[in-house]
Write an enzyme that holds these catalytic residues in place. Structure first.
Site, PDB file in Angstrom:
ATOM      1  CD1 TRP A 129      -2.716   1.576   0.411  1.00 16.23           C
ATOM      2  CD2 TRP A 129      -2.026   1.939   2.513  1.00 16.23           C
ATOM      3  NE1 TRP A 129      -3.424   2.645   0.907  1.00 16.23           N
ATOM      4  CE2 TRP A 129      -3.018   2.887   2.188  1.00 16.23           C
ATOM      5  CE3 TRP A 129      -1.447   1.963   3.780  1.00 16.23           C
ATOM      6  CZ2 TRP A 129      -3.441   3.856   3.085  1.00 16.23           C
ATOM      7  CZ3 TRP A 129      -1.869   2.917   4.678  1.00 16.23           C
ATOM      8  CH2 TRP A 129      -2.858   3.861   4.333  1.00 16.23           C
ATOM      9  CG  ASP A 210      -2.671  -2.503   7.117  1.00 13.35           C
ATOM     10  OD1 ASP A 210      -3.801  -2.429   7.633  1.00 13.35           O
ATOM     11  OD2 ASP A 210      -2.297  -1.739   6.197  1.00 13.35           O
ATOM     12  CB  ALA A 212      -7.306  -2.416   5.759  1.00 11.28           C
ATOM     13  CE  LYS A 245     -10.882   0.554   1.248  1.00  9.69           C
ATOM     14  NZ  LYS A 245     -10.064   1.403   2.155  1.00  9.69           N
TER      15      LYS A 245
END
Length: 391
Positions: A129, A210, A212, A245
């Site tokens: 990312w 991470d 997400a 999300k």
């Protein structure tokens, strides 16, 4: 004396933000904005989830104050999200607090690492990312990169990943994507997670995970399985989570940071530092989005509605992946990948042709949002991609 700001160095324009501006200015009927990372329905809309709408109505009726939450934010929210992430109540060795989105969680985690171990190196697979490295370097951390994904071969370079971790120093940080890898969509399988778990534990590395997109790959528990196994195998870990999300809370910025420590006492000390660092950055987190997520997770009926909506989102993503994969053998790998993103096997010149000739907006790397189009746009997308690959 020189003006305060005139001597500032020029900032390179964020390519994704620039892409969003260009897409917004394009008024062609056939336009597809597959650059920005938001979920879209079959009609191309991004509505508020029904469970969240109900939670907002309840919050509106019940909320009688806008007083500060405190540096930790909504404690019950963090507890419930912790159960979602780890699959159980967290216990005294895992502490968490509310953050403004996943970015807030990652930044807080990076600053905590810098405070606890200033000379640690963070090992980052590329591509990743785009905001990972600025966040880590902005916290003053050293970064070492390795090749995670071979775009030309559409596969994970797992040997390079293992070599990087084998050569890392004890106490270094291993940045990992929990699921639905952004930007590639190429996730570790169960066997690879097992090997990562072993090397991280054996080398004494600290996993910084991470997560997400939990629930948008194979399911809430399935997507977290690899991450959970790594956290269980080590004494210390950091997990940055986002609800943006999977709850559709993009503009409300809803996230959490969790830390696993070697003891309950160490966990409380870590939490003290997390709160102090949060105080220096945002002081008190915003309430609205986290309160809505808490209301959904506390209420069994709303939770079931949310999970059904999330299942529908995931099914649509996977259906789109299958359609795109079936349109050309060169794209069949997309059907096996996970989450919202994949990378097209095209170069920047072909990306530009997609934009100029076909009004299709994807990142310069070829990364595109699989669910960034309505059902009636899939054929146009596939034909355009085939045209630029053939050309």
């Amino acid at each position: 004396m020189q003006d305060l700001f005139s001597g500032l160095p020029a900032i390179e324009t964020d390519a994704l933000l620039q892409l969003m501006v260009m897409a917004a200015a394009d008024h062609r009927d056939i336009k597809i904005d597959a650059g920005v990372g938001i979920y879209k329905t079959s009609d191309g809309d991004t509505p508020v989830m029904a469970a969240i709408k109900t939670a907002e109505a309840r919050l509106h009726e019940a909320q009688d104050s806008k007083k500060y939450l405190g540096m930790r934010g909504d404690k019950r929210y963090a507890e419930l999200v912790g159960e979602l992430v780890f699959g159980h109540a967290t216990g005294e060795r895992i502490v968490g607090l509310q953050t403004p989105g996943g970015c807030g969680a990652l930044t807080l985690g990076a600053k905590l690492v810098k405070t606890a171990r200033p000379n640690a190196t963070v090992h980052v697979g590329t591509p990743t990312w785009p905001n990972h490295e600025p966040i880590l370097s902005g916290a003053g951390l050293k970064i070492a990169t390795y090749d995670y994904y071979a775009k030309s071969q559409t596969c994970i370079r797992f040997d390079a990943m293992m070599e990087a971790f084998e050569n890392a120093a004890e106490g270094d940080i291993a940045l990992l994507h929990g699921c639905c890898h952004n930007p590639t969509g190429a996730d570790l399988d169960a066997g690879q997670w097992a090997k990562v778990r072993a090397v991280v534990a054996d080398k004494g590395l600290i996993p910084f995970i991470d997560i997400a997109y939990q629930g948008l790959g194979d399911g809430l528990d399935e997507d977290a399985a690899g991450m959970r196994s790594v956290v269980e195998a080590v004494d210390e870990a950091i997990v940055a989570q986002s609800c943006d999300k999977n709850f559709g809370m993009y503009r409300d910025r809803v996230g959490a940071l969790f830390v696993k420590a070697a003891s309950g006492e160490a966990a409380e000390k870590a939490l003290d530092h997390m709160q102090q660092l949060a105080r220096e950055m945002w002081s008190m987190p915003p309430d609205h989005g986290a309160a809505c997520v808490r209301i959904v997770l506390e209420d069994e009926e709303l939770r079931d509605i949310w999970r059904a909506e999330l299942d529908g989102m995931r099914d649509r993503i996977n259906s789109l992946r299958s359609k795109i994969a079936a349109c050309d053998p060169r794209l069949d790998y997309i059907g096996a990948q996970k989450g919202m993103f994949s990378m097209l096997p095209i170069n920047p010149q072909q990306v530009e042709r997609l934009r100029e000739e076909f009004a299709i907006y994807v990142a310069g790397s070829g990364r595109f949002n699989v669910c960034g189009m309505g059902d009636d746009q899939v054929d146009h997308f596939c034909q355009a991609v085939k045209a630029v690959m053939d050309g």
